[in-house]
Design a protein around this motif. Structure first.
Motif, PDB file in Angstrom:
ATOM      1  N   TRP A 140      58.272  31.027  53.581  1.00  0.00           N
ATOM      2  CA  TRP A 140      58.138  32.604  53.542  1.00  0.00           C
ATOM      3  C   TRP A 140      57.199  33.104  52.344  1.00  0.00           C
ATOM      4  O   TRP A 140      56.760  32.319  51.649  1.00  0.00           O
ATOM      5  CB  TRP A 140      59.619  33.362  53.242  1.00  0.00           C
ATOM      6  N   GLY A 141      57.273  34.468  52.316  1.00  0.00           N
ATOM      7  CA  GLY A 141      56.177  35.029  51.503  1.00  0.00           C
ATOM      8  C   GLY A 141      56.521  35.251  49.874  1.00  0.00           C
ATOM      9  O   GLY A 141      55.769  35.509  49.076  1.00  0.00           O
ATOM     10  N   ARG A 142      57.906  34.737  49.630  1.00  0.00           N
ATOM     11  CA  ARG A 142      58.233  34.761  48.191  1.00  0.00           C
ATOM     12  C   ARG A 142      58.614  33.357  47.648  1.00  0.00           C
ATOM     13  O   ARG A 142      59.751  33.086  47.145  1.00  0.00           O
ATOM     14  CB  ARG A 142      59.331  35.819  47.882  1.00  0.00           C
ATOM     15  N   ARG A 143      57.623  32.676  47.645  1.00  0.00           N
ATOM     16  CA  ARG A 143      57.788  31.202  46.998  1.00  0.00           C
ATOM     17  C   ARG A 143      58.168  31.166  45.708  1.00  0.00           C
ATOM     18  O   ARG A 143      58.361  30.017  44.963  1.00  0.00           O
ATOM     19  CB  ARG A 143      56.755  30.168  47.435  1.00  0.00           C
ATOM     20  N   ASP A 144      57.741  32.232  44.895  1.00  0.00           N
ATOM     21  CA  ASP A 144      58.051  32.516  43.550  1.00  0.00           C
ATOM     22  C   ASP A 144      59.562  32.415  43.204  1.00  0.00           C
ATOM     23  O   ASP A 144      59.878  32.374  41.964  1.00  0.00           O
ATOM     24  CB  ASP A 144      57.229  33.537  42.913  1.00  0.00           C
ATOM     25  N   PRO A 197      46.600  29.294  40.936  1.00  0.00           N
ATOM     26  CA  PRO A 197      47.382  30.380  39.766  1.00  0.00           C
ATOM     27  C   PRO A 197      48.560  30.894  40.633  1.00  0.00           C
ATOM     28  O   PRO A 197      48.938  30.760  41.629  1.00  0.00           O
ATOM     29  CB  PRO A 197      46.307  31.496  39.661  1.00  0.00           C
ATOM     30  N   VAL A 198      49.535  31.287  39.514  1.00  0.00           N
ATOM     31  CA  VAL A 198      51.004  31.675  39.825  1.00  0.00           C
ATOM     32  C   VAL A 198      50.668  33.013  40.481  1.00  0.00           C
ATOM     33  O   VAL A 198      49.910  33.834  40.100  1.00  0.00           O
ATOM     34  CB  VAL A 198      51.736  31.703  38.690  1.00  0.00           C
ATOM     35  N   SER A 199      51.648  33.171  41.794  1.00  0.00           N
ATOM     36  CA  SER A 199      51.621  34.294  42.461  1.00  0.00           C
ATOM     37  C   SER A 199      52.866  34.139  43.527  1.00  0.00           C
ATOM     38  O   SER A 199      53.648  33.292  42.900  1.00  0.00           O
ATOM     39  CB  SER A 199      50.479  34.584  43.259  1.00  0.00           C
ATOM     40  N   HIS A 200      53.170  35.162  44.142  1.00  0.00           N
ATOM     41  CA  HIS A 200      54.234  35.232  45.194  1.00  0.00           C
ATOM     42  C   HIS A 200      54.373  33.893  45.914  1.00  0.00           C
ATOM     43  O   HIS A 200      55.361  33.595  46.575  1.00  0.00           O
ATOM     44  CB  HIS A 200      54.372  36.317  46.003  1.00  0.00           C
TER      45      HIS A 200
END
Length: 280
Positions: A140-144, A197-200
């Motif tokens: 999914w799109g919120r792997r953070d 880089p860190v992202s969602h």
């Protein structure tokens, strides 16, 4: 008998009970953290708990009532199980509700903590490296958010093991994202380290962040930018970082039928730097 911490109590694992209507069970709704202990010291403890707070906030899950006591409870859990070098697993779910998508819990969130031994630098992967496949990222799109919904990772890892590999690296439209449970670094021919880089789209790994800080302190250049599949094929070295992997070299990579072997001289240096940090 292994002792766990569940909702305010230390109990034997065979006595631990969670409602079948807990939303972690019925909806896969929950977040987790994994920390390691070295000689009884919990590594990057504040960073792990800060990330737990961020994940809970992003997921809309109420903090467990023991949140402020967790550092002491975690050390107590290690002692009760006689663990010096090992892991601590933390899982928080919303608690029980009727099985309805939008039902709100009326009771406390569920907090489970467990511990066990781990080989750390004695693991085969740490010593000898890993063979890894590169595959599309279907998550999914919120792997953070460090969610307990890990079925895509489990399926990918099992498929890799079935074909003789040890793990996977995922990619999306922007390039490499991360491993099934790790962050990805590559070493360019001139020695520069590169990581996404860190992202969602990726988890802000605690070990990742520490490795960046330590390598920069030791005069290495670290660039945070997207990494393409072609970049990996042209890289001098590739390594993975996580709390349980520590720093693990990739010795062979398969991308769409293309295979490449890698050296690990620079990665071994980074392993030594990281081990000095763990043992200080």
């Amino acid at each position: 008998m292994t002792v766990v911490f569940l909702n305010g109590r230390f109990i034997n694992e065979d006595e631990a009970m969670i409602s079948p209507f807990d939303r972690g069970f019925t909806f896969g709704e929950g977040v987790y953290e994994v920390c390691i202990s070295v000689a009884g010291k919990i590594i990057d403890l504040e960073e792990h708990l800060a990330r737990l707070d961020r994940s809970l906030n992003a997921a809309g899950i109420t903090l467990p009532p023991e949140r402020s006591l967790m550092p002491g409870l975690m050390h107590d859990l290690l002692e009760r199980n006689g663990i010096k070098n090992g892991f601590i697993y933390i899982q928080v779910t919303p608690g029980k509700t009727v099985r309805n998508f939008i039902a709100s819990p009326t009771e406390r969130s569920t907090l489970l903590m467990s511990t066990g031994p781990t080989p750390l630098e004695e693991s085969n992967a740490y010593k000898h490296g890993m063979r890894v496949q590169v595959i599309p990222d279907i998550r999914w799109g919120r792997r953070d958010i460090k969610t307990t919904m890990l079925m895509p990772q489990v399926m990918a890892k099992r498929a890799a093991l079935d074909t003789g590999f040890d793990d996977v690296i995922f990619y999306d439209d922007l390039g490499i994202t991360e491993g099934s449970s790790s962050n990805v670094f590559m070493v360019k021919n001139e020695g520069e380290l590169v990581t996404r880089p860190v992202s969602h789209q990726i988890l802000s790994g605690c070990t990742r962040n520490t490795v960046i800080e330590l390598t920069e302190q030791n005069g290495m250049t670290v660039t945070e930018r997207p990494i393409t599949r072609d970049d990996l094929l042209q890289a001098k070295e590739i390594f993975l970082t996580s709390s349980t992997y520590l720093v693990v070299p990739v010795v062979e990579l398969e991308i769409e039928g293309k295979s490449k072997a890698y050296s690990c001289e620079e990665t071994k240096k980074i392993q030594n730097i990281y081990m000095e940090y763990l043992n200080k």
